[in-house]
Scaffold this motif. Structure first.
Motif, PDB file in Angstrom:
ATOM      1  N   GLY A 358      88.972 -71.010 108.546  1.00 41.84           N
ATOM      2  CA  GLY A 358      89.892 -70.149 107.974  1.00 41.84           C
ATOM      3  C   GLY A 358      91.019 -70.735 107.471  1.00 41.84           C
ATOM      4  N   ILE A 359      91.750 -71.693 108.149  1.00 41.03           N
ATOM      5  CA  ILE A 359      92.836 -72.638 107.516  1.00 41.03           C
ATOM      6  C   ILE A 359      92.459 -73.100 106.076  1.00 41.03           C
ATOM      7  N   GLN A 360      91.121 -73.765 105.862  1.00 43.11           N
ATOM      8  CA  GLN A 360      90.650 -74.099 104.741  1.00 43.11           C
ATOM      9  C   GLN A 360      90.969 -73.082 103.541  1.00 43.11           C
ATOM     10  N   TYR A 361      90.483 -72.016 103.826  1.00 48.41           N
ATOM     11  CA  TYR A 361      90.333 -70.727 103.007  1.00 48.41           C
ATOM     12  C   TYR A 361      91.970 -70.202 102.679  1.00 48.41           C
ATOM     13  N   LEU A 362      92.785 -69.924 103.840  1.00 48.42           N
ATOM     14  CA  LEU A 362      93.919 -69.685 103.421  1.00 48.42           C
ATOM     15  C   LEU A 362      94.735 -70.802 102.613  1.00 48.42           C
ATOM     16  N   LEU A 363      94.655 -71.924 102.990  1.00 47.66           N
ATOM     17  CA  LEU A 363      95.158 -73.268 102.153  1.00 47.66           C
ATOM     18  C   LEU A 363      94.743 -73.146 100.679  1.00 47.66           C
ATOM     19  N   GLY A 364      93.619 -72.738 100.550  1.00 51.58           N
ATOM     20  CA  GLY A 364      93.060 -72.691  99.270  1.00 51.58           C
ATOM     21  C   GLY A 364      93.599 -71.706  98.188  1.00 51.58           C
ATOM     22  N   VAL A 365      93.711 -70.628  99.027  1.00 52.47           N
ATOM     23  CA  VAL A 365      94.611 -69.569  98.288  1.00 52.47           C
ATOM     24  C   VAL A 365      95.793 -70.015  97.689  1.00 52.47           C
ATOM     25  N   TRP A 366      96.659 -70.551  98.590  1.00 54.71           N
ATOM     26  CA  TRP A 366      97.937 -70.889  98.693  1.00 54.71           C
ATOM     27  C   TRP A 366      97.927 -72.056  97.412  1.00 54.71           C
ATOM     28  N   ASP A 367      96.873 -72.996  97.532  1.00 56.84           N
ATOM     29  CA  ASP A 367      96.908 -74.073  96.482  1.00 56.84           C
ATOM     30  C   ASP A 367      96.621 -73.527  95.151  1.00 56.84           C
ATOM     31  N   ALA A 368      95.751 -72.542  95.101  1.00 53.03           N
ATOM     32  CA  ALA A 368      95.249 -72.162  93.695  1.00 53.03           C
ATOM     33  C   ALA A 368      96.553 -71.306  93.175  1.00 53.03           C
ATOM     34  N   VAL A 369      97.276 -70.722  93.900  1.00 48.69           N
ATOM     35  CA  VAL A 369      98.596 -69.868  93.257  1.00 48.69           C
ATOM     36  C   VAL A 369      99.803 -70.705  92.982  1.00 48.69           C
ATOM     37  N   GLU A 370      99.729 -72.067  93.768  1.00 47.66           N
ATOM     38  CA  GLU A 370     100.825 -73.013  93.639  1.00 47.66           C
ATOM     39  C   GLU A 370     100.556 -73.795  92.301  1.00 47.66           C
ATOM     40  N   TYR A 371      99.188 -74.227  92.233  1.00 42.26           N
ATOM     41  CA  TYR A 371      98.808 -74.993  91.373  1.00 42.26           C
ATOM     42  C   TYR A 371      98.750 -74.343  89.884  1.00 42.26           C
ATOM     43  N   LYS A 372      98.368 -73.043  89.790  1.00 40.97           N
ATOM     44  CA  LYS A 372      98.297 -72.296  88.595  1.00 40.97           C
ATOM     45  C   LYS A 372      99.912 -72.107  88.126  1.00 40.97           C
ATOM     46  N   ALA A 373     100.878 -71.742  89.039  1.00 43.19           N
ATOM     47  CA  ALA A 373     102.205 -71.690  88.735  1.00 43.19           C
ATOM     48  C   ALA A 373     102.967 -72.943  88.250  1.00 43.19           C
ATOM     49  N   VAL A 374     102.501 -74.067  88.526  1.00 42.53           N
ATOM     50  CA  VAL A 374     103.143 -75.194  88.252  1.00 42.53           C
ATOM     51  C   VAL A 374     102.388 -75.607  86.643  1.00 42.53           C
ATOM     52  N   ASP A 375     101.046 -75.484  86.531  1.00 43.27           N
ATOM     53  CA  ASP A 375     100.496 -75.813  85.216  1.00 43.27           C
ATOM     54  C   ASP A 375      99.227 -74.836  85.171  1.00 43.27           C
ATOM     55  N   PRO A 376      99.145 -74.005  84.336  1.00 45.45           N
ATOM     56  CA  PRO A 376      98.237 -72.796  84.316  1.00 45.45           C
ATOM     57  C   PRO A 376      97.153 -73.319  83.323  1.00 45.45           C
TER      58      PRO A 376
END
Length: 384
Positions: A358-376
């Motif tokens: 579950g942690i890896q799934y939740l962090l995966g969503v967080w990372d996808a949002v964060e990285y897309k915001a930094v560099d789309p």
């Protein structure tokens, strides 16, 4: 955001700190002194010993090259004595005595570096399920709530069932010492209304929040689990309106939520993503988990992936990431997987494997949002 993992202590948990260190992204251990009863003062020596156990790398692990450390900044829970909820002496302790003990414990935890204390304001039972090892279609097991069972059973019958199903590990919220006084507690709540509970809740908050501010310790109240009245006892932290009312009782930023999205979402009418966006600035700690509803009022806990159930875990983590949330998050109530259903037999809902997944799934969503915001722009496989 700091990802955390609940741990019940040496000898009281089938999961070890060594195993938790190996879960990518985990920084904080969510802990408690589980032998302490509601209303008791937590002793400084006990607090310091448990924090040292969590934060120190054992010599054997260091010899293997382990360097990753964990902090102990979140406590779940410092339980609120029933006299505080009722506003009168019960179980041999007055409301003011119990509050004074709570204040002393906050002071000691603050001095030790604790930043958040989770607690709840539920009468009698902290949480309720009817099957702790319910089989799921994939062969795993999980916590399950069957409405018809609750409707036909007495609280005494449920207490007996929980004791028989818990194994050799403690079940917070179902401590034998407290349930031994069930008859007195049940009688004490006769005639108590929701308005009475809110009035007593405000008295409690007004008494303890100045200490929280002085010692830099934030309080986060856990929603009712499940989020509706049971056995005629008034629950006051069940829906969005309740959360707003509770927060209005004291406007200090140190008074906030432990927003458990699984507990909140046990009512299928509740919108978890909306709750996150509405109360973001008062959420000090969050539990993110998933569950599946059935038409007859039953619900089952399932894997953290949004498609597994009815809680929008992707939407939840997306809102946290977009807001740059800086509080604490942990996975919650994982399924029991693989050997956990046979040889390992963890505390119900608190095995190792599904919470780690579950942690890896939740962090995966967080990372996808964060990285897309930094560099789309599109990314090359294998790069960030």
């Amino acid at each position: 955001m700091k990802m955390s993992f609940r741990w019940y202590g040496d000898g009281n948990d089938t999961v070890t700190l060594d195993e938790i260190r190996q879960i990518p992204g985990v920084e904080t251990i969510v802990w408690s002194l589980h032998h302490k009863q509601a209303g008791e003062v937590w002793e400084t020596a006990e607090i310091e010993a448990e924090i040292a156990r969590i934060t120190t790398i054992p010599a054997e692990a260091a010899a293997r090259g382990v360097t990753k450390t964990l902090d102990a900044e979140v406590v779940e829970s410092v339980n609120v004595h029933e006299s505080i909820k009722l506003g009168k002496t019960v179980l041999g302790l007055s409301r003011d005595e119990a509050i004074e003990n709570y204040i002393t414990t906050i002071q000691r935890l603050g001095r030790a570096g604790v930043k958040v204390i989770c607690y709840n304001f539920m009468p009698v039972f902290d949480w309720l399920r009817t099957d702790l090892w319910h089989p799921l279609p994939d062969g795993s097991t999980a916590l399950f709530y069957e409405k018809a069972v609750v409707d036909r059973m007495s609280p005494e019958q449920l207490i007996a069932d929980m004791e028989a199903s818990s194994g050799d590990l403690t079940l917070p919220g179902w401590e034998p010492e407290r349930l031994a006084s069930f008859s007195e507690l049940n009688a004490a709540y006769v005639g108590v209304t929701h308005a009475d509970m809110y009035r007593n809740y405000k008295y409690f908050l007004d008494a303890i929040i100045p200490t929280c501010e002085e010692y830099d310790v934030k309080l986060g109240v856990h929603p009712d689990d499940p989020p509706f009245d049971i056995f005629g006892w008034p629950r006051v932290v069940s829906n969005k309106e309740d959360l707003a009312t509770v927060l209005s009782l004291n406007d200090s930023p140190y008074h906030g939520l432990t927003l458990c999205l699984g507990s909140f979402s046990a009512n299928p009418e509740h919108d978890a993503v909306d709750a996150v966006t509405t109360f973001m600035d008062r959420i000090h700690f969050s539990h993110v988990r998933n569950l599946k509803h059935y038409p007859n009022g039953d619900f089952s806990e399932v894997g953290h992936r949004a498609q597994e159930g009815d809680v929008d875990t992707v939407g939840i983590m997306t809102q946290y990431a977009k807001a740059g949330y800086t509080g604490y998050i942990r996975p919650d109530h994982g399924r029991h997987l693989w050997d956990e259903n046979t040889t390992r037999k963890p505390r119900p809902g608190y095995g190792l494997y599904d919470r780690a997944l579950g942690i890896q799934y939740l962090l995966g969503v967080w990372d996808a949002v964060e990285y897309k915001a930094v560099d789309p722009s599109p990314r090359t496989p294998g790069t960030l």
